[in-house]
Design a protein around this motif. Structure first.
Motif, PDB file in Angstrom:
ATOM      1  N   LEU A  42      11.423   6.806  -3.399  1.00  0.00           N
ATOM      2  CA  LEU A  42      10.519   5.822  -2.809  1.00  0.00           C
ATOM      3  C   LEU A  42      10.156   6.181  -1.373  1.00  0.00           C
ATOM      4  CD1 LEU A  42      12.136   2.518  -4.140  1.00  0.00           C
ATOM      5  CD2 LEU A  42      10.033   3.612  -4.932  1.00  0.00           C
ATOM      6  N   GLY A  43      10.943   7.085  -0.790  1.00  0.00           N
ATOM      7  CA  GLY A  43      10.652   7.520   0.569  1.00  0.00           C
ATOM      8  C   GLY A  43       9.302   8.198   0.705  1.00  0.00           C
ATOM      9  N   TYR A  44       8.797   8.726  -0.413  1.00  0.00           N
ATOM     10  CA  TYR A  44       7.490   9.386  -0.365  1.00  0.00           C
ATOM     11  C   TYR A  44       6.361   8.396  -0.058  1.00  0.00           C
ATOM     12  CZ  TYR A  44       9.378  13.783  -2.072  1.00  0.00           C
ATOM     13  OH  TYR A  44      10.083  14.961  -2.187  1.00  0.00           O
ATOM     14  N   VAL A  45       6.581   7.135  -0.361  1.00  0.00           N
ATOM     15  CA  VAL A  45       5.524   6.146  -0.134  1.00  0.00           C
ATOM     16  C   VAL A  45       6.015   4.975   0.712  1.00  0.00           C
ATOM     17  CG1 VAL A  45       4.261   6.725  -2.230  1.00  0.00           C
ATOM     18  CG2 VAL A  45       6.076   5.017  -2.338  1.00  0.00           C
ATOM     19  N   ILE A  46       7.146   5.135   1.393  1.00  0.00           N
ATOM     20  CA  ILE A  46       7.711   4.012   2.131  1.00  0.00           C
ATOM     21  C   ILE A  46       6.811   3.556   3.264  1.00  0.00           C
ATOM     22  CG2 ILE A  46       9.017   5.361   3.841  1.00  0.00           C
ATOM     23  CD1 ILE A  46      11.338   3.328   3.371  1.00  0.00           C
ATOM     24  N   ASP A  47       6.010   4.486   3.790  1.00  0.00           N
ATOM     25  CA  ASP A  47       5.106   4.118   4.882  1.00  0.00           C
ATOM     26  C   ASP A  47       3.711   3.774   4.376  1.00  0.00           C
ATOM     27  OD1 ASP A  47       4.430   6.645   4.071  1.00  0.00           O
ATOM     28  OD2 ASP A  47       4.085   7.439   6.090  1.00  0.00           O
ATOM     29  N   ALA A  48       3.591   3.552   3.071  1.00  0.00           N
ATOM     30  CA  ALA A  48       2.280   3.258   2.491  1.00  0.00           C
ATOM     31  C   ALA A  48       1.563   2.098   3.181  1.00  0.00           C
ATOM     32  CB  ALA A  48       2.419   2.979   0.991  1.00  0.00           C
ATOM     33  N   PRO A  49       2.257   0.987   3.528  1.00  0.00           N
ATOM     34  CA  PRO A  49       1.535  -0.105   4.208  1.00  0.00           C
ATOM     35  C   PRO A  49       0.965   0.315   5.564  1.00  0.00           C
ATOM     36  CG  PRO A  49       3.597  -0.896   3.290  1.00  0.00           C
ATOM     37  CD  PRO A  49       3.631   0.595   3.176  1.00  0.00           C
ATOM     38  N   LEU A  50       1.693   1.188   6.279  1.00  0.00           N
ATOM     39  CA  LEU A  50       1.199   1.627   7.595  1.00  0.00           C
ATOM     40  C   LEU A  50      -0.081   2.448   7.467  1.00  0.00           C
ATOM     41  CD1 LEU A  50       4.571   2.689   9.277  1.00  0.00           C
ATOM     42  CD2 LEU A  50       3.298   0.569   9.579  1.00  0.00           C
ATOM     43  N   ILE A  51      -0.193   3.165   6.358  1.00  0.00           N
ATOM     44  CA  ILE A  51      -1.411   3.940   6.101  1.00  0.00           C
ATOM     45  C   ILE A  51      -2.482   3.041   5.504  1.00  0.00           C
ATOM     46  CG2 ILE A  51      -2.403   5.901   4.865  1.00  0.00           C
ATOM     47  CD1 ILE A  51      -0.384   6.695   7.012  1.00  0.00           C
ATOM     48  N   ALA A  52      -2.094   2.235   4.544  1.00  0.00           N
ATOM     49  CA  ALA A  52      -3.069   1.477   3.764  1.00  0.00           C
ATOM     50  C   ALA A  52      -3.814   0.432   4.582  1.00  0.00           C
ATOM     51  CB  ALA A  52      -2.372   0.806   2.581  1.00  0.00           C
ATOM     52  N   VAL A  53      -3.110  -0.267   5.466  1.00  0.00           N
ATOM     53  CA  VAL A  53      -3.755  -1.368   6.193  1.00  0.00           C
ATOM     54  C   VAL A  53      -4.946  -0.889   7.019  1.00  0.00           C
ATOM     55  CG1 VAL A  53      -3.445  -3.115   7.983  1.00  0.00           C
ATOM     56  CG2 VAL A  53      -1.742  -2.870   6.166  1.00  0.00           C
ATOM     57  N   PRO A  54      -4.770   0.094   7.920  1.00  0.00           N
ATOM     58  CA  PRO A  54      -5.955   0.538   8.676  1.00  0.00           C
ATOM     59  C   PRO A  54      -7.022   1.180   7.795  1.00  0.00           C
ATOM     60  CG  PRO A  54      -4.051   1.924   9.179  1.00  0.00           C
ATOM     61  CD  PRO A  54      -3.549   0.772   8.399  1.00  0.00           C
ATOM     62  N   VAL A  55      -6.590   1.930   6.759  1.00  0.00           N
ATOM     63  CA  VAL A  55      -7.570   2.574   5.870  1.00  0.00           C
ATOM     64  C   VAL A  55      -8.411   1.534   5.143  1.00  0.00           C
ATOM     65  CG1 VAL A  55      -7.787   3.900   3.721  1.00  0.00           C
ATOM     66  CG2 VAL A  55      -6.331   4.738   5.572  1.00  0.00           C
ATOM     67  N   ALA A 101     -13.323  -1.380   4.338  1.00  0.00           N
ATOM     68  CA  ALA A 101     -14.076  -2.634   4.199  1.00  0.00           C
ATOM     69  C   ALA A 101     -15.243  -2.679   5.173  1.00  0.00           C
ATOM     70  CB  ALA A 101     -13.143  -3.820   4.409  1.00  0.00           C
ATOM     71  N   ARG A 102     -15.023  -2.226   6.408  1.00  0.00           N
ATOM     72  CA  ARG A 102     -16.107  -2.211   7.390  1.00  0.00           C
ATOM     73  C   ARG A 102     -17.251  -1.308   6.952  1.00  0.00           C
ATOM     74  NH1 ARG A 102     -12.491  -1.434  12.895  1.00  0.00           N
ATOM     75  NH2 ARG A 102     -11.641  -3.572  12.990  1.00  0.00           N
ATOM     76  N   ARG A 103     -16.897  -0.235   6.237  1.00  0.00           N
ATOM     77  CA  ARG A 103     -17.906   0.690   5.754  1.00  0.00           C
ATOM     78  C   ARG A 103     -18.463   0.280   4.383  1.00  0.00           C
ATOM     79  NH1 ARG A 103     -18.916   5.344   7.671  1.00  0.00           N
ATOM     80  NH2 ARG A 103     -19.369   6.129   5.565  1.00  0.00           N
ATOM     81  N   GLU A 110     -16.821   0.180   1.662  1.00  0.00           N
ATOM     82  CA  GLU A 110     -16.280   1.153   0.713  1.00  0.00           C
ATOM     83  C   GLU A 110     -14.851   0.785   0.314  1.00  0.00           C
ATOM     84  OE1 GLU A 110     -16.548   4.884   2.764  1.00  0.00           O
ATOM     85  OE2 GLU A 110     -18.736   4.930   2.722  1.00  0.00           O
ATOM     86  N   LEU A 111     -14.554  -0.496   0.287  1.00  0.00           N
ATOM     87  CA  LEU A 111     -13.184  -0.931   0.010  1.00  0.00           C
ATOM     88  C   LEU A 111     -12.667  -0.450  -1.345  1.00  0.00           C
ATOM     89  CD1 LEU A 111     -10.698  -2.457   0.912  1.00  0.00           C
ATOM     90  CD2 LEU A 111     -11.740  -4.572   0.037  1.00  0.00           C
ATOM     91  N   PRO A 112     -13.434  -0.564  -2.436  1.00  0.00           N
ATOM     92  CA  PRO A 112     -12.920  -0.057  -3.721  1.00  0.00           C
ATOM     93  C   PRO A 112     -12.609   1.435  -3.679  1.00  0.00           C
ATOM     94  CG  PRO A 112     -14.788  -1.517  -4.082  1.00  0.00           C
ATOM     95  CD  PRO A 112     -14.723  -1.269  -2.606  1.00  0.00           C
ATOM     96  N   ARG A 113     -13.482   2.205  -3.023  1.00  0.00           N
ATOM     97  CA  ARG A 113     -13.235   3.651  -2.912  1.00  0.00           C
ATOM     98  C   ARG A 113     -11.975   3.923  -2.100  1.00  0.00           C
ATOM     99  NH1 ARG A 113     -17.814   7.631  -0.542  1.00  0.00           N
ATOM    100  NH2 ARG A 113     -18.521   7.543  -2.697  1.00  0.00           N
ATOM    101  N   ALA A 114     -11.794   3.211  -0.998  1.00  0.00           N
ATOM    102  CA  ALA A 114     -10.606   3.412  -0.161  1.00  0.00           C
ATOM    103  C   ALA A 114      -9.340   3.059  -0.927  1.00  0.00           C
ATOM    104  CB  ALA A 114     -10.723   2.578   1.116  1.00  0.00           C
ATOM    105  N   LEU A 115      -9.373   1.962  -1.650  1.00  0.00           N
ATOM    106  CA  LEU A 115      -8.197   1.534  -2.406  1.00  0.00           C
ATOM    107  C   LEU A 115      -7.862   2.535  -3.507  1.00  0.00           C
ATOM    108  CD1 LEU A 115      -6.142  -0.758  -2.736  1.00  0.00           C
ATOM    109  CD2 LEU A 115      -7.743  -1.867  -4.308  1.00  0.00           C
ATOM    110  N   ALA A 116      -8.879   3.009  -4.226  1.00  0.00           N
ATOM    111  CA  ALA A 116      -8.650   3.957  -5.313  1.00  0.00           C
ATOM    112  C   ALA A 116      -8.192   5.317  -4.819  1.00  0.00           C
ATOM    113  CB  ALA A 116      -9.935   4.114  -6.139  1.00  0.00           C
ATOM    114  N   SER A 117      -8.499   5.640  -3.567  1.00  0.00           N
ATOM    115  CA  SER A 117      -8.186   6.959  -3.028  1.00  0.00           C
ATOM    116  C   SER A 117      -6.808   7.041  -2.391  1.00  0.00           C
ATOM    117  CB  SER A 117      -9.244   7.365  -1.993  1.00  0.00           C
ATOM    118  OG  SER A 117     -10.533   7.433  -2.575  1.00  0.00           O
ATOM    119  N   LEU A 118      -6.174   5.923  -2.129  1.00  0.00           N
ATOM    120  CA  LEU A 118      -4.897   5.937  -1.407  1.00  0.00           C
ATOM    121  C   LEU A 118      -3.832   6.821  -2.057  1.00  0.00           C
ATOM    122  CD1 LEU A 118      -4.539   2.265  -0.150  1.00  0.00           C
ATOM    123  CD2 LEU A 118      -4.401   4.327   1.256  1.00  0.00           C
TER     124      LEU A 118
END
Length: 344
Positions: A279-292, A297-299, A301-309
């Protein structure tokens, strides 16, 4: 005193076997709300018709007697033909938002600003590698680079799209060919000369990113080696600039520590202690996901950003391996990378 940023602009497009993309790139420049006064395409001894395509669209095409060996070499070849106040560079596989140049130029109202760069978004986001890079750009350019800009010290004025004041560019000697990343080398040289660099997030460029592992490996290999090469070349200058030195040192330390954890520590702990350590491979996922996701969303492109994570975490492992390999070759084995390999 401030300077009028409405001076003349020459766009330099270094191109080697870019027949597939060069027409889109030239047309993108021609359709700018503020088009460059001259477009120079350096046909770096292509054998696929790149030069004739660009010439047919009205660009000035320069062809050296032999291949220059790198993007920096091609750009320096064109620089001798530039007479304008500003020089912009654009990769031959990159297009611009229609207002990109117009939005970039106000950065030069400050006479200490020698270069300005914009936001980067992959033109195509389909493969796992393009999706990983898409997330990487949204995160890095949406948060850390804006902090760097606040201090007037973006780590790199991006080579795929940047504008330079011609005088400081020539004072710096043009684009250096001593490392595999001429954009980082030039950016740090400009800082050492006392200039500032700006990041303009509203000026957007769209490069073609690697769409398979082979191309991504070439690009990441070049970038990883180039980072260590530039640190070696500029370390004396870096120590005199506390913020930049801290940014480089912290970034390098974090990258190396993360690479060791991803490639060695987590697999060992997963085998010897518990599979839960994976799980350590994705433990920082929220830190990456929130700003992305916020930037996505501002662009709109929210569905694309979510699918690309998920693709970002795949790309990160590959990047970690190539970074550690570059460290071993450049620093310990003294086997620097000297051949410039394209990796769209």
């Amino acid at each position: 005193m401030t300077l009028d940023p409405s001076g003349t602009v020459t766009a330099i497009v270094p191109a080697y076997n870019e027949a597939e993309h060069i027409a889109d790139t030239v047309r993108s420049l021609q359709s700018q709300l503020r088009p460059p006064d001259q477009i120079i395409v350096v046909d770096d001894h292509s054998d696929d018709g790149t030069g004739p395509i660009a010439a047919g669209l009205g660009a000035t095409v320069l062809r050296p007697l032999s291949n220059t060996g790198s993007k920096a070499g091609a750009q320096n070849f064109a620089l001798d033909h530039v007479t304008t106040d500003y020089v912009m560079v654009l990769d031959a596989d990159t297009t611009l938002a229609p207002d990109a140049i117009e939005r970039t130029m106000p950065a030069f109202e400050d006479e200490q600003v020698a270069a300005a760069c914009g936001f980067v978004v992959p033109r195509q986001v389909r493969s796992v590698w393009e999706r990983g890079r898409y997330v990487e750009y949204l995160y890095a350019l949406g948060f850390p680079k804006q902090v760097q800009d606040y201090y007037g010290r973006p780590l790199i004025s991006s080579g795929c799209f940047s504008v330079y004041r011609s005088g400081p560019l020539r004072q710096a000697g043009g684009w250096g060919q001593r490392t595999m990343a001429e954009d980082m080398d030039l950016t740090w040289t400009l800082y050492e000369l006392g200039y500032r660099v700006r990041f303009v997030p509203d000026a957007v460029s769209y490069p073609v990113e690697p769409n398979d592992l082979s191309l991504m490996r070439k690009q990441l290999k070049r970038w990883s080696h180039a980072f260590f090469q530039n640190v070696r070349v500029h370390w004396r200058g870096l120590v005199k600039m506390p913020y930049l030195f801290s940014a480089v040192a912290v970034g390098l330390s974090d990258a190396l520590l993360a690479s060791v954890v991803l490639l060695a520590l987590l697999p060992v702990l997963a085998v010897l202690v518990s599979p839960l350590f994976l799980l350590g491979y994705v433990i920082d996922a929220p830190l990456i996901a929130v700003p992305v996701l916020i930037i996505g969303a501002r662009r709109k492109e929210l569905p694309r950003a979510l699918a690309s994570l998920p693709a970002f975490f795949v790309l990160r492992v590959v990047n970690a391996y190539l970074l550690l390999k570059a460290l071993a070759l450049e620093v310990f084995l003294r086997r620097p990378l000297t051949v410039y390999e394209k990796g769209h």
